[in-house]
Design a protein around this motif. Sequence first.
Motif, PDB file in Angstrom:
ATOM      1  N   ASN A  17       0.823  -1.214   0.000  1.00 16.42           N
ATOM      2  CA  ASN A  17       0.000   0.000   0.000  1.00 16.42           C
ATOM      3  C   ASN A  17       0.854   1.259   0.000  1.00 16.42           C
ATOM      4  OD1 ASN A  17      -2.506  -1.252  -0.194  1.00 16.42           O
ATOM      5  ND2 ASN A  17      -2.508  -1.729   1.990  1.00 16.42           N
ATOM      6  N   GLU A  36      10.728   3.078   5.023  1.00 16.15           N
ATOM      7  CA  GLU A  36      10.397   1.697   5.424  1.00 16.15           C
ATOM      8  C   GLU A  36      11.416   1.268   6.477  1.00 16.15           C
ATOM      9  OE1 GLU A  36       8.285  -0.981   5.209  1.00 16.15           O
ATOM     10  OE2 GLU A  36       9.830  -1.883   6.473  1.00 16.15           O
ATOM     11  N   SER A  45       3.209  -7.897   3.214  1.00 20.50           N
ATOM     12  CA  SER A  45       3.145  -7.984   1.748  1.00 20.50           C
ATOM     13  C   SER A  45       4.001  -9.075   1.124  1.00 20.50           C
ATOM     14  CB  SER A  45       3.493  -6.628   1.137  1.00 20.50           C
ATOM     15  OG  SER A  45       2.539  -5.674   1.516  1.00 20.50           O
ATOM     16  N   LEU A  51      -2.146 -14.337  -4.376  1.00 22.55           N
ATOM     17  CA  LEU A  51      -3.209 -14.411  -5.372  1.00 22.55           C
ATOM     18  C   LEU A  51      -3.737 -13.029  -5.697  1.00 22.55           C
ATOM     19  CD1 LEU A  51      -5.175 -17.437  -3.902  1.00 22.55           C
ATOM     20  CD2 LEU A  51      -3.397 -17.441  -5.681  1.00 22.55           C
ATOM     21  N   GLY A 358      -7.326  -4.025   3.532  1.00 19.96           N
ATOM     22  CA  GLY A 358      -6.907  -4.027   2.126  1.00 19.96           C
ATOM     23  C   GLY A 358      -6.341  -5.365   1.709  1.00 19.96           C
ATOM     24  N   THR A 361      -4.424  -7.456  -4.063  1.00 19.70           N
ATOM     25  CA  THR A 361      -5.203  -7.338  -5.296  1.00 19.70           C
ATOM     26  C   THR A 361      -5.740  -5.920  -5.527  1.00 19.70           C
ATOM     27  OG1 THR A 361      -5.906  -9.615  -4.909  1.00 19.70           O
ATOM     28  CG2 THR A 361      -7.192  -8.351  -6.512  1.00 19.70           C
TER      29      THR A 361
HETATM   30  P1  FAD Z   1       2.661  -4.271   5.089  1.00 16.75           P
HETATM   31  O1  FAD Z   1       3.067  -5.077   3.918  1.00 16.75           O
HETATM   32  O2  FAD Z   1       2.761  -4.947   6.411  1.00 16.75           O
HETATM   33  O3  FAD Z   1       3.542  -2.962   5.081  1.00 16.75           O
HETATM   34  C1  FAD Z   1       3.635  -2.094   6.178  1.00 16.75           C
HETATM   35  C2  FAD Z   1       5.082  -1.680   6.319  1.00 16.75           C
HETATM   36  O4  FAD Z   1       5.181  -0.613   7.237  1.00 16.75           O
HETATM   37  C3  FAD Z   1       5.969  -2.803   6.840  1.00 16.75           C
HETATM   38  O5  FAD Z   1       6.921  -3.179   5.848  1.00 16.75           O
HETATM   39  C4  FAD Z   1       6.623  -2.205   8.079  1.00 16.75           C
HETATM   40  O6  FAD Z   1       7.978  -2.591   8.244  1.00 16.75           O
HETATM   41  C5  FAD Z   1       6.465  -0.707   7.826  1.00 16.75           C
HETATM   42  N1  FAD Z   1       6.476   0.096   9.044  1.00 16.75           N
HETATM   43  C6  FAD Z   1       5.736  -0.075  10.157  1.00 16.75           C
HETATM   44  N2  FAD Z   1       6.032   0.871  11.069  1.00 16.75           N
HETATM   45  C7  FAD Z   1       6.966   1.687  10.516  1.00 16.75           C
HETATM   46  C8  FAD Z   1       7.675   2.841  10.969  1.00 16.75           C
HETATM   47  N3  FAD Z   1       7.484   3.366  12.198  1.00 16.75           N
HETATM   48  N4  FAD Z   1       8.572   3.427  10.123  1.00 16.75           N
HETATM   49  C9  FAD Z   1       8.802   2.917   8.880  1.00 16.75           C
HETATM   50  N5  FAD Z   1       8.162   1.803   8.423  1.00 16.75           N
HETATM   51  C10 FAD Z   1       7.254   1.207   9.229  1.00 16.75           C
HETATM   52  N6  FAD Z   1      -4.060 -10.233  -0.359  1.00 16.75           N
HETATM   53  C11 FAD Z   1      -4.301 -10.574  -1.647  1.00 16.75           C
HETATM   54  O7  FAD Z   1      -4.695  -9.730  -2.455  1.00 16.75           O
HETATM   55  N7  FAD Z   1      -4.165 -11.860  -2.075  1.00 16.75           N
HETATM   56  C12 FAD Z   1      -3.803 -12.870  -1.247  1.00 16.75           C
HETATM   57  O8  FAD Z   1      -3.640 -14.013  -1.684  1.00 16.75           O
HETATM   58  C13 FAD Z   1      -3.570 -12.546   0.105  1.00 16.75           C
HETATM   59  N8  FAD Z   1      -3.250 -13.517   0.982  1.00 16.75           N
HETATM   60  C14 FAD Z   1      -2.933 -13.207   2.260  1.00 16.75           C
HETATM   61  C15 FAD Z   1      -2.562 -14.246   3.121  1.00 16.75           C
HETATM   62  C16 FAD Z   1      -2.140 -13.938   4.415  1.00 16.75           C
HETATM   63  C17 FAD Z   1      -1.737 -15.051   5.330  1.00 16.75           C
HETATM   64  C18 FAD Z   1      -2.074 -12.588   4.840  1.00 16.75           C
HETATM   65  C19 FAD Z   1      -1.559 -12.270   6.188  1.00 16.75           C
HETATM   66  C20 FAD Z   1      -2.524 -11.565   4.005  1.00 16.75           C
HETATM   67  C21 FAD Z   1      -2.963 -11.869   2.702  1.00 16.75           C
HETATM   68  N9  FAD Z   1      -3.393 -10.875   1.818  1.00 16.75           N
HETATM   69  C22 FAD Z   1      -3.683 -11.184   0.518  1.00 16.75           C
HETATM   70  C23 FAD Z   1      -3.536  -9.494   2.267  1.00 16.75           C
HETATM   71  C24 FAD Z   1      -2.305  -8.659   1.927  1.00 16.75           C
HETATM   72  O9  FAD Z   1      -1.121  -9.401   2.059  1.00 16.75           O
HETATM   73  C25 FAD Z   1      -2.234  -7.425   2.826  1.00 16.75           C
HETATM   74  O10 FAD Z   1      -3.466  -6.772   2.854  1.00 16.75           O
HETATM   75  C26 FAD Z   1      -1.187  -6.418   2.349  1.00 16.75           C
HETATM   76  O11 FAD Z   1       0.038  -7.063   2.126  1.00 16.75           O
HETATM   77  C27 FAD Z   1      -1.022  -5.302   3.364  1.00 16.75           C
HETATM   78  O12 FAD Z   1      -0.049  -4.426   2.864  1.00 16.75           O
HETATM   79  P2  FAD Z   1       0.382  -3.137   3.678  1.00 16.75           P
HETATM   80  O13 FAD Z   1       1.260  -2.340   2.787  1.00 16.75           O
HETATM   81  O14 FAD Z   1      -0.828  -2.458   4.217  1.00 16.75           O
HETATM   82  O15 FAD Z   1       1.163  -3.703   4.953  1.00 16.75           O
END
Ligand code: FAD
Length: 501
Positions: A17, A36, A45, A51, A358, A361
Amino acid sequence: MTDEKLYDVFVIGGGINGCGIARDAIGRGYSVFLAEMNDLASGTSSWSSKLIHGGFRYLEYYEFRLVREALSEREVLLANAPHIIWPLRFVLPHHTDMRPAWLLRLGLFLYDHIGTRKLLPGTKTVDLKTSPVGKPLKPLFSKGFEYSDCWVNDARLVVLNARDAADRGAVVRTRTEVVSAQRKDGIWEVTIADRTTGTQETIKARLIVNAGGPWVDRILSGVVGRKDAHNVRLVQGSHIVVPKLHDHDRAYIFQNGDGRIIFALPYEEDFTLIGTTDQDYTGDPKDVAITDAEIDYLCAAASEYFAKPVERSSIVWSYSGVRPLYDDGASAAQEATRDYVLKPDPAEGAPLLNIFGGKITTYRRLAESMLELIEARIGRKAAPWTHRAALPGGDFPADGFDVLVAKLLADYPLLDPQQGRRYVRQYGTKAWVLLGDAKTREDLGQHFGYGLYALEVDYLIAHEWAMEASDVIWRRTKRGIRLDKEQVAALEDYMAQKRAA
Ligand code: FAD
């Protein structure tokens, strides 16, 4: 140290995201700084089921908005990144003790029709007694359905969004933690700490996007100082990897007695990936690890369908992640909404926009919705643009993968077909940048094992923020499943020398 520049948008978090928003925002003319705290995609992520899917089972929870948006996104993302995303057919066996066949057919009819679908084939019924996809299953499964979704290399999707954002002028800093953020004279003063050197810096920004995933509430309380941050429901999901359970290229979706589903997915050519679980999690997201109960659950659920039982002893790797779901008060973890919620912070002064929930996808659509909020606060600069914009290396037709592999092998006779295929899967048209004027195997440099050469590691350091061996073997590539301890140690040494140079 202070960077005197005033950035329009400061993004906390380099998951899908954060990187998707940074890319969209810089492409619209905003200045962007992303921090990050670990490696890109080191949070949720890279721990997904990988998928790009509508989420067939979400229909049962009436998540029609989410399913429609996600279904339509499949072909948009496939067109923009055909190297790291590809179509995947799913086999859903009918289990006589679970949902009736007519209900599955009705659900799949909806799945075929409520989103845009031009390239992906629709659902068909399969006779599991005669079809090769029935062979690995127990003989009691005679009828099934086959439908379409897509596969994605999740961690690479993140890195390519970051690469494109940086190519367009965004500042992307990894191993950089945001430690505090304060509103001052209508803007933000953000203190960041370099985790490798310990040095701190202050960055000024008009607006902050909190894309911290499972850490979103911790950022609100620990970084911004709010006292009432209880928006997110952390739900753990785990996967196991076993030697491949069949030779065909389809995936399976299995229903379980508890109403949940699991997937068994072809993985990294020689393996099957089985997941996932859904259980509430209250610990620190960085400590999440698969539990014995989850391993038992996944082995039992898969063994209910496969003729050859899936044993704990056959597991070669496992991983676990935490979904940062919006806490909508649902009683069971699997019922909590998978949709995203964007919430502006109500406090006066410089804006803070938070993301809850979120899916991988829907990251591009989430970014577009976030950009609407940004525009409303700091003025519009340009129209949405990511709908038809290839990610780095993805500038070739969605059905042109094999043609590209053939071209790479013709241009670089030193590669064997498997190596050429992997480079195109990883880097698409950037494989030519990676290989440059390499003519012989020696030009690829030190070999760490299983086709991982120094030339590729150098490329990942120079272009993709790889700093440590784990970045290379778990997120930029998945060589980690195959490499042994000595090979990883040799890679660590090599990267340490590069850092010191
Ligand atoms: P994250 O990827 O967690 O990114 C947040 C980042 O913020 C991290 O890298 C962290 O290090 C950083 N951060 C935190 N605090 C700080 C700080 N103070 N300073 C700097 N950086 C910081 N979605 C699909 O579409 N298809 C699927 O098949 C699917 N399968 C899934 C299966 C599982 C088991 C899980 C757990 C999730 C799945 N999802 C799937 C959902 C999807 O993976 C997540 O919704 C998505 O990856 C979330 O992304 P994000 O960027 O919000 O969070």
